[in-house]
Design a protein around this motif. Structure first.
Motif, PDB file in Angstrom:
ATOM      1  N   TYR A  23       0.823  -1.212   0.000  1.00 16.87           N
ATOM      2  CA  TYR A  23       0.000   0.000   0.000  1.00 16.87           C
ATOM      3  C   TYR A  23       0.863   1.271   0.000  1.00 16.87           C
ATOM      4  CZ  TYR A  23      -3.320   3.569   1.393  1.00 16.87           C
ATOM      5  OH  TYR A  23      -4.082   4.703   1.442  1.00 16.87           O
ATOM      6  N   ILE A  27       0.733   1.747  -3.924  1.00 15.76           N
ATOM      7  CA  ILE A  27      -0.659   2.123  -4.181  1.00 15.76           C
ATOM      8  C   ILE A  27      -0.929   3.605  -3.936  1.00 15.76           C
ATOM      9  CG2 ILE A  27      -3.069   1.580  -3.619  1.00 15.76           C
ATOM     10  CD1 ILE A  27      -1.477  -0.665  -4.900  1.00 15.76           C
ATOM     11  N   ARG A  28      -0.236   4.212  -2.984  1.00 10.74           N
ATOM     12  CA  ARG A  28      -0.565   5.588  -2.606  1.00 10.74           C
ATOM     13  C   ARG A  28      -0.416   6.547  -3.780  1.00 10.74           C
ATOM     14  NH1 ARG A  28       1.670   7.466   3.122  1.00 10.74           N
ATOM     15  NH2 ARG A  28       0.039   8.993   2.761  1.00 10.74           N
ATOM     16  N   ALA A  30      -1.054   6.873  -7.498  1.00  3.62           N
ATOM     17  CA  ALA A  30      -1.772   6.188  -8.579  1.00  3.62           C
ATOM     18  C   ALA A  30      -0.928   6.180  -9.855  1.00  3.62           C
ATOM     19  CB  ALA A  30      -3.101   6.884  -8.832  1.00  3.62           C
ATOM     20  N   ASP A  99      -5.933   3.955 -11.554  1.00  3.37           N
ATOM     21  CA  ASP A  99      -6.585   3.830 -10.238  1.00  3.37           C
ATOM     22  C   ASP A  99      -6.977   2.388  -9.907  1.00  3.37           C
ATOM     23  OD1 ASP A  99      -6.462   6.628  -9.917  1.00  3.37           O
ATOM     24  OD2 ASP A  99      -8.324   6.904 -11.023  1.00  3.37           O
ATOM     25  N   GLN A 101      -5.100  -0.205  -9.195  1.00  2.83           N
ATOM     26  CA  GLN A 101      -4.299  -0.904  -8.192  1.00  2.83           C
ATOM     27  C   GLN A 101      -4.926  -0.845  -6.798  1.00  2.83           C
ATOM     28  OE1 GLN A 101       0.116  -1.245  -8.680  1.00  2.83           O
ATOM     29  NE2 GLN A 101      -0.140   0.886  -9.247  1.00  2.83           N
ATOM     30  N   LYS A 102      -5.414   0.334  -6.418  1.00  3.66           N
ATOM     31  CA  LYS A 102      -5.991   0.493  -5.085  1.00  3.66           C
ATOM     32  C   LYS A 102      -7.239  -0.381  -4.938  1.00  3.66           C
ATOM     33  CE  LYS A 102      -7.432   4.014  -1.743  1.00  3.66           C
ATOM     34  NZ  LYS A 102      -7.554   5.474  -1.493  1.00  3.66           N
ATOM     35  N   ILE A 106      -7.460  -3.463  -2.050  1.00  5.15           N
ATOM     36  CA  ILE A 106      -8.479  -3.479  -0.993  1.00  5.15           C
ATOM     37  C   ILE A 106      -9.420  -4.668  -1.192  1.00  5.15           C
ATOM     38  CG2 ILE A 106     -10.385  -2.208   0.063  1.00  5.15           C
ATOM     39  CD1 ILE A 106      -8.969   0.369  -0.666  1.00  5.15           C
ATOM     40  N   ASP A 178      -8.515   7.920  -7.137  1.00  7.18           N
ATOM     41  CA  ASP A 178      -8.771   6.631  -6.502  1.00  7.18           C
ATOM     42  C   ASP A 178      -9.410   6.798  -5.124  1.00  7.18           C
ATOM     43  OD1 ASP A 178      -6.705   7.597  -4.979  1.00  7.18           O
ATOM     44  OD2 ASP A 178      -5.319   5.944  -5.393  1.00  7.18           O
ATOM     45  N   LYS A 179     -10.021   7.973  -4.905  1.00  2.11           N
ATOM     46  CA  LYS A 179     -10.659   8.238  -3.616  1.00  2.11           C
ATOM     47  C   LYS A 179     -11.937   7.415  -3.456  1.00  2.11           C
ATOM     48  CE  LYS A 179      -8.983  13.018  -3.224  1.00  2.11           C
ATOM     49  NZ  LYS A 179      -9.401  14.441  -3.136  1.00  2.11           N
ATOM     50  N   ARG A 237      -2.472  -8.816  -7.158  1.00  2.00           N
ATOM     51  CA  ARG A 237      -2.539  -7.500  -7.809  1.00  2.00           C
ATOM     52  C   ARG A 237      -1.468  -7.388  -8.884  1.00  2.00           C
ATOM     53  NH1 ARG A 237       0.269  -3.072  -7.721  1.00  2.00           N
ATOM     54  NH2 ARG A 237       1.605  -3.798  -6.029  1.00  2.00           N
TER      55      ARG A 237
END
Length: 415
Positions: A23, A27-28, A30, A99, A101-102, A106, A178-179, A237
């Motif tokens: 993460y 991921i942070r 994008a 976006d 990946q996130k 999760i 990716d919010k 992933r």
């Protein structure tokens, strides 16, 4: 077998640390992983899983080590099949590639937590009710039969999950990066990313209904079941971005997986008969049948996977599907550049790749081109791409790198 609490704690800590590392370091920010990046990290996650298996061999003994690797290979192979469905979900929700990946990470965490629950429930049932092996065996045999059926209605099943996610989770009309949440009309609302994550998690939970019985068919050691399942999911992933363009080539994957599930299903039924205490079977007494050892299971699984991959790579139809998949990917890449108003040189380079991919498909025998899904739509999209590129090249003048009369730029599509 009971394992010391410290072994559990260290293993769970390693799994959590890998998720956190994934993460915070990937991921942070994008972005769309490149193929080399996805390959490096996929190899790294596989290496960690193999090293963990080596530790199981060293400290747990040969039998546990074999059980771990048989379980890991089976779960990893089944997870590749999951990627097909992930592609459908991400495409259906039109998730921007940078976006994705996130959402995947999760969704995988949700799946890991759910599968952990399934594992402990399954272990408790097995400990108290030996007849559960009969049920697990039948589940796997039915699943194998479903995978071998001429008509697999995966799209219908997937659309059910997608409709459920959309219905239960009203979201905003568009993404905000990716919010998961954003402000709309002064109110805090969910973005479609929440629906995507829920759909991914729910879908993977459905897959657990056959993968968990499968690994219990190879070992009833809860620690081995949990760690093999966890490590197979951790690199999913990276595996998604590595193999999404190669999946069309694995033509016989479903047959190989069905054979593995059927084999494990038979193994479970044989084990259930060997431990039988069901009154209406042999008067409740154990049945003297052969049992398949962990080493035999590992050899069979490796052999099936090797034959499946080899046949897929050598199959002319698999090569044809791979060529069509490459054409679709290059067309999508060119369309993205066209929509973004990219520089002429960048568009020209992407268009050259598109022309090469189209020529490769046009060179295929008609019997394979006739199998192209939504062939007419693909033709129309290619024709539009040729027309737009020709217009842009003609209007841009020298320096575009594209000659409208060049043979690399077909006037109409022949796919």
């Amino acid at each position: 077998m009971t394992h010391p609490p410290l072994v559990w704690e260290l293993s769970v800590a390693l799994i959590v640390a890998m998720l956190l590392f994934d993460y915070f370091f990937h991921i942070r920010k994008a972005h769309v992983p490149t193929l080399p990046e996805a390959a490096r990290w996929s190899a790294a996650y596989v290496a960690v899983a193999l090293l963990f298996g080596g530790a199981v061999f060293a400290f747990g003994g040969t039998e546990l080590g074999i059980q771990y690797f048989a379980g890991y290979l089976t779960e990893k192979a089944l997870s590749i099949d999951n990627v097909f469905v992930f592609l459908v979900i991400l495409s259906s929700f039109k998730v921007p590639r940078e976006d994705q990946q996130k959402a995947l990470l999760i969704g995988i965490v949700i799946s890991l937590l759910a599968r952990a629950g399934f594992i402990f429930v399954g272990a408790a049932l097995i400990e108290h009710f030996a007849w559960v092996f009969y049920i697990f065996g039948v589940i796997l045999l039915l699943t194998a039969g479903h995978m071998l059926a001429p008509e697999r209605h995966e799209d219908d099943e997937d659309s059910t999950v997608l409709r459920l996610a959309r219905t239960l989770l009203p979201t905003t009309g568009g993404y905000d990066g990716d919010k998961l949440f954003t402000m709309e009309d002064g109110k805090r609302r969910m973005t479609p990313m929440v629906s995507v994550i829920v759909a991914l998690g729910l879908t993977d939970i459905v897959f657990a209904l056959d993968s968990i019985p499968a690994i219990f068919g190879l070992t009833d050691d809860v620690f081995i079941v949990f760690t093999a399942t966890a490590f197979s999911l951790l690199g999913l992933r990276q595996l998604f971005f590595l193999v999404e363009g190669l999946l069309e080539r694995l033509l016989y994957l479903s047959y190989g997986l069905a054979t593995i599930l059927a084999f494990i299903g038979v193994k479970l039924v044989l084990h259930a008969l060997h431990e039988n205490n069901v009154p209406f079977i042999n008067d409740g007494a154990p049945v003297n049948v052969i049992e398949i050892s962990p080493m035999q299971s590992l050899v069979v699984i490796v052999a099936i996977l090797a034959v499946t991959v080899l046949l897929s790579l050598l199959s002319p139809r698999g090569k044809a599907r791979s060529a069509v998949s490459r054409l679709r990917h290059t067309l999508a890449a060119w369309q993205d550049l066209d929509a973004a108003g990219a520089a002429a040189e960048e568009r020209a380079a992407a268009y050259a790749k598109l022309a090469d991919a189209e020529q490769a498909v046009r060179a295929l025998p008609e019997e394979y081109r006739a199998l192209i899904h939504e062939r007419q739509t693909l033709r129309e999209m290619l024709a539009d791409a040729h027309a737009r590129q020709a217009a842009q090249a003609t209007g841009a003048g020298p320096g575009t790198g594209i000659d409208p009369a060049s043979p690399r730029q077909p006037a109409s599509s022949g796919v």
